[in-house]
Design a protein around this motif. Structure first.
Motif, PDB file in Angstrom:
ATOM      1  N   ASN A 171       0.864  -1.245   0.100  1.00 61.56           N
ATOM      2  CA  ASN A 171       0.120  -0.126   0.037  1.00 61.56           C
ATOM      3  C   ASN A 171       0.904   1.234   0.026  1.00 61.56           C
ATOM      4  N   GLN A 172       2.044   1.210  -0.454  1.00 65.01           N
ATOM      5  CA  GLN A 172       2.977   2.435  -0.632  1.00 65.01           C
ATOM      6  C   GLN A 172       2.820   2.816  -1.779  1.00 65.01           C
ATOM      7  N   PRO A 173       3.070   4.255  -2.016  1.00 62.24           N
ATOM      8  CA  PRO A 173       2.664   4.963  -3.438  1.00 62.24           C
ATOM      9  C   PRO A 173       4.491   4.830  -3.961  1.00 62.24           C
ATOM     10  N   VAL A 174       4.676   3.535  -4.360  1.00 57.21           N
ATOM     11  CA  VAL A 174       5.898   3.177  -4.989  1.00 57.21           C
ATOM     12  C   VAL A 174       6.298   4.188  -6.209  1.00 57.21           C
ATOM     13  N   ASP A 175       5.182   4.047  -7.349  1.00 56.79           N
ATOM     14  CA  ASP A 175       5.442   4.776  -8.372  1.00 56.79           C
ATOM     15  C   ASP A 175       5.602   6.234  -8.328  1.00 56.79           C
ATOM     16  N   ASP A 176       4.904   6.928  -7.267  1.00 57.65           N
ATOM     17  CA  ASP A 176       5.217   8.495  -7.054  1.00 57.65           C
ATOM     18  C   ASP A 176       6.731   8.541  -6.290  1.00 57.65           C
ATOM     19  N   TYR A 177       6.955   7.546  -5.484  1.00 54.88           N
ATOM     20  CA  TYR A 177       8.424   7.749  -5.133  1.00 54.88           C
ATOM     21  C   TYR A 177       9.508   7.341  -6.055  1.00 54.88           C
ATOM     22  N   LEU A 178       9.356   6.541  -7.082  1.00 51.95           N
ATOM     23  CA  LEU A 178      10.229   6.530  -8.245  1.00 51.95           C
ATOM     24  C   LEU A 178      10.182   7.800  -9.098  1.00 51.95           C
ATOM     25  N   ASP A 179       9.038   8.433  -9.289  1.00 55.89           N
ATOM     26  CA  ASP A 179       8.890   9.693  -9.905  1.00 55.89           C
ATOM     27  C   ASP A 179       9.949  10.770  -9.281  1.00 55.89           C
ATOM     28  N   ALA A 180       9.678  10.638  -7.732  1.00 59.35           N
ATOM     29  CA  ALA A 180      10.559  11.610  -7.070  1.00 59.35           C
ATOM     30  C   ALA A 180      12.007  11.379  -6.999  1.00 59.35           C
ATOM     31  N   LEU A 181      12.333  10.047  -6.925  1.00 66.00           N
ATOM     32  CA  LEU A 181      13.715   9.727  -7.070  1.00 66.00           C
ATOM     33  C   LEU A 181      14.382  10.253  -8.384  1.00 66.00           C
ATOM     34  N   ALA A 182      13.672  10.287  -9.406  1.00 65.60           N
ATOM     35  CA  ALA A 182      14.215  10.700 -10.925  1.00 65.60           C
ATOM     36  C   ALA A 182      14.164  12.317 -10.695  1.00 65.60           C
ATOM     37  N   GLN A 183      13.468  12.931 -10.100  1.00 64.23           N
ATOM     38  CA  GLN A 183      13.437  14.331  -9.904  1.00 64.23           C
ATOM     39  C   GLN A 183      14.753  14.841  -9.341  1.00 64.23           C
ATOM     40  N   LYS A 186       8.127  20.030  -4.718  1.00 64.37           N
ATOM     41  CA  LYS A 186       8.086  21.486  -4.567  1.00 64.37           C
ATOM     42  C   LYS A 186       9.723  22.161  -4.568  1.00 64.37           C
ATOM     43  N   ASN A 187      10.764  21.197  -4.025  1.00 61.56           N
ATOM     44  CA  ASN A 187      11.965  21.931  -4.484  1.00 61.56           C
ATOM     45  C   ASN A 187      13.179  21.289  -5.263  1.00 61.56           C
ATOM     46  N   GLY A 188      12.694  20.237  -5.789  1.00 64.55           N
ATOM     47  CA  GLY A 188      13.631  19.382  -6.533  1.00 64.55           C
ATOM     48  C   GLY A 188      14.506  18.493  -5.502  1.00 64.55           C
ATOM     49  N   HIS A 189      14.556  18.510  -4.406  1.00 67.17           N
ATOM     50  CA  HIS A 189      15.200  17.840  -3.422  1.00 67.17           C
ATOM     51  C   HIS A 189      14.273  17.668  -2.077  1.00 67.17           C
ATOM     52  N   SER A 190      14.877  16.946  -0.933  1.00 68.73           N
ATOM     53  CA  SER A 190      14.173  16.943   0.069  1.00 68.73           C
ATOM     54  C   SER A 190      14.900  16.863   1.469  1.00 68.73           C
ATOM     55  N   ARG A 191      15.672  18.069   1.444  1.00 70.86           N
ATOM     56  CA  ARG A 191      16.566  18.231   2.402  1.00 70.86           C
ATOM     57  C   ARG A 191      16.115  18.588   3.764  1.00 70.86           C
ATOM     58  N   ARG A 192      15.945  17.991   5.039  1.00 73.73           N
ATOM     59  CA  ARG A 192      15.379  18.395   5.972  1.00 73.73           C
ATOM     60  C   ARG A 192      16.132  19.217   6.923  1.00 73.73           C
ATOM     61  N   SER A 193      17.407  18.843   6.976  1.00 72.06           N
ATOM     62  CA  SER A 193      18.515  19.645   7.595  1.00 72.06           C
ATOM     63  C   SER A 193      19.910  19.458   6.797  1.00 72.06           C
ATOM     64  N   GLU A 194      20.654  20.683   7.351  1.00 70.36           N
ATOM     65  CA  GLU A 194      21.959  20.700   6.531  1.00 70.36           C
ATOM     66  C   GLU A 194      22.972  21.252   7.842  1.00 70.36           C
ATOM     67  N   HIS A 195      24.128  20.844   7.448  1.00 75.61           N
ATOM     68  CA  HIS A 195      25.159  21.249   8.513  1.00 75.61           C
ATOM     69  C   HIS A 195      26.522  21.631   7.788  1.00 75.61           C
ATOM     70  N   LYS A 228       5.733  10.154   2.422  1.00 76.88           N
ATOM     71  CA  LYS A 228       5.037  11.299   1.697  1.00 76.88           C
ATOM     72  C   LYS A 228       5.573  12.626   1.728  1.00 76.88           C
ATOM     73  N   LYS A 229       6.329  12.848   2.991  1.00 74.81           N
ATOM     74  CA  LYS A 229       7.055  14.167   3.159  1.00 74.81           C
ATOM     75  C   LYS A 229       8.165  14.324   2.104  1.00 74.81           C
ATOM     76  N   TYR A 230       8.710  12.975   1.813  1.00 79.51           N
ATOM     77  CA  TYR A 230       9.855  13.051   0.940  1.00 79.51           C
ATOM     78  C   TYR A 230       9.270  13.660  -0.359  1.00 79.51           C
ATOM     79  N   ILE A 231       8.220  12.811  -0.934  1.00 79.26           N
ATOM     80  CA  ILE A 231       7.814  13.216  -2.346  1.00 79.26           C
ATOM     81  C   ILE A 231       7.445  14.440  -2.495  1.00 79.26           C
ATOM     82  N   ASP A 232       6.631  15.075  -1.471  1.00 79.08           N
ATOM     83  CA  ASP A 232       6.159  16.289  -1.407  1.00 79.08           C
ATOM     84  C   ASP A 232       7.044  17.367  -1.678  1.00 79.08           C
ATOM     85  N   SER A 233       8.126  17.199  -0.916  1.00 76.22           N
ATOM     86  CA  SER A 233       9.262  18.049  -0.728  1.00 76.22           C
ATOM     87  C   SER A 233      10.068  18.167  -2.257  1.00 76.22           C
ATOM     88  N   VAL A 234      10.170  17.003  -2.602  1.00 77.43           N
ATOM     89  CA  VAL A 234      10.959  16.862  -4.069  1.00 77.43           C
ATOM     90  C   VAL A 234      10.128  17.518  -5.179  1.00 77.43           C
TER      91      VAL A 234
END
Length: 381
Positions: free
Chosen positions: A34-46, A293-302, A285-291
């Motif tokens: 029940n995971q959105p695998v295809d949406d995840y693969l789209d986000a990975l490509a992006q 919107k931004n092209g990436h999904s960084r939640r923290s940077e150092h 879902k948060k990963y997919i939505d972030s990608v």
């Protein structure tokens, strides 16, 4: 794709889906159903496209989770994206993690077609009782069949992943597992001691007092047995947990130990680019939505400080048996290594944990067994 050799980088791609959850695993993962695998693969490509603009990687590593848990259609979609955005003919290594129970001919053919050069097969142990104890879905014969199948499909660079210091594991059981692994003739074996991490089933059992583990002395004896046995069969000990025939050392993982940069792509992935260490959002879902919107999904940077870079150069580099080059340290940081770490180096030498040969600082045989003590000596702050 134009190759820019000035920047040494790898690319790690995370597949967080699993058909089951092993009792020791603390990686970012979810049950596949029940995971959105295809949406995840789209986000990975992006996200791959986003990082491709910064230059091509020298190595690619697809891990998890369980990459081979994807069905054949999804599996090929993943590799189509890799080929479009990251793959190039000068790539030095292309590794994929695989589990014995879902590695089949179709997936091996897909990997061959898209240029995969190395497989890392998660065996963990050839003891069927222990496989059940640690929550694996395969049996020992499945693992052997998977390796043989990969070899028949032309994969000669295969890593067998094993574990030791497992609940109820004996030195005899460990010996038998190594013997079966060695009979398969793979040129690389990784073997890690069990680490109890929070939020795992084993950690909860340990906290409740229901998990019986080998003691530290037995664990040390097991590690000594591993070094002796694998060395006897021509696998040289090149990193604390890794053994290989000459020429088959893992290139991608060596980038980590040499403190080079890498793209981290996927939910929960960590990366290191332009001096910044970052972590992606973990929830799917948060990963997919972030990608999106931004092209990436960084939640923290150092931004890694100069002092932290020196620390990392030492405690990562000392994981390698050849150790840290004093000339490389000088070139990277503009000062002799003794200026920063002279006291720590002398103290570790006197304890017999560190030695210097041919311009390199490396752990001694005694130091390998006390690695954490060595690494901590190079933490400035």
């Amino acid at each position: 794709m134009t190759i820019n050799s000035a920047k040494v980088r790898g690319a790690y791609i995370h597949i967080p889906f699993c058909d089951h959850i092993c009792y020791y695993c603390d990686f970012n993962k979810v049950f596949m159903k029940n995971q959105p695998v295809d949406d995840y693969l789209d986000a990975l490509a992006q996200e791959m496209n986003h990082y491709a603009e910064s230059g091509p990687p020298q190595t690619i590593y697809i891990g998890g989770g369980t990459p081979t848990a994807l069905n054949e259609r999804q599996f090929e979609r993943l590799f189509q994206a890799v080929r479009k955005y990251l793959f190039h003919p000068a790539l030095k290594e292309f590794t994929v993690e695989a589990n014995p129970e879902n590695l089949n001919e179709a997936k091996l053919e897909i990997m061959k077609r898209y240029g995969v050069t190395r497989l890392s097969i998660g065996v963990q142990t050839f003891d069927d009782r222990l496989l059940k104890t640690i929550g694996r879905a395969h049996q020992s014969d499945d693992a052997e069949r998977a390796v043989r199948l990969a070899q028949r499909h032309g994969f000669d660079n295969i890593t067998v992943d094993l574990m030791f210091a497992l609940p109820g594991q004996t030195e005899s059981s460990l010996h038998d597992s190594m013997e079966r692994a060695l009979r398969l003739g793979t040129p690389h074996i990784s073997i890690y001691s069990l680490q109890l991490e929070p939020k795992t089933i084993f950690y909860n059992r340990m906290k409740s007092g229901s998990l019986r583990l080998p003691g530290e002395d037995i664990e040390a004896d097991m590690f000594g047995q591993i070094i002796l046995e694998l060395g006897r069969h021509g696998l040289h000990h090149y990193e604390i947990s890794n053994f290989a025939k000459p020429g088959f050392e893992g290139i991608h993982n060596s980038l980590y130990w040499r403190n080079e940069e890498y793209y981290g792509i996927g939910a929960g992935a960590h990366g290191y680019v332009n001096g910044i260490r970052y972590a992606n959002a973990g929830p799917i879902k948060k990963y997919i939505d972030s990608v999106r919107k931004n092209g990436h999904s960084r939640r923290s940077e150092h931004a890694v400080t100069f002092e932290e870079k020196m620390e990392e150069e030492m405690f990562l580099g000392l994981r390698l048996m050849k150790g840290v080059s004093t000339d490389r340290f000088n070139d990277r940081f503009g000062c002799p290594i003794e200026t920063v770490y002279g006291d720590a180096i002398e103290r570790l030498k006197k304890k017999g944990l560190l030695a210097e040969h041919d311009g390199r600082l490396a752990m001694t045989q005694k130091g390998i067994f006390l690695g954490n003590d060595v690494f901590e000596a190079f933490l400035i702050s």
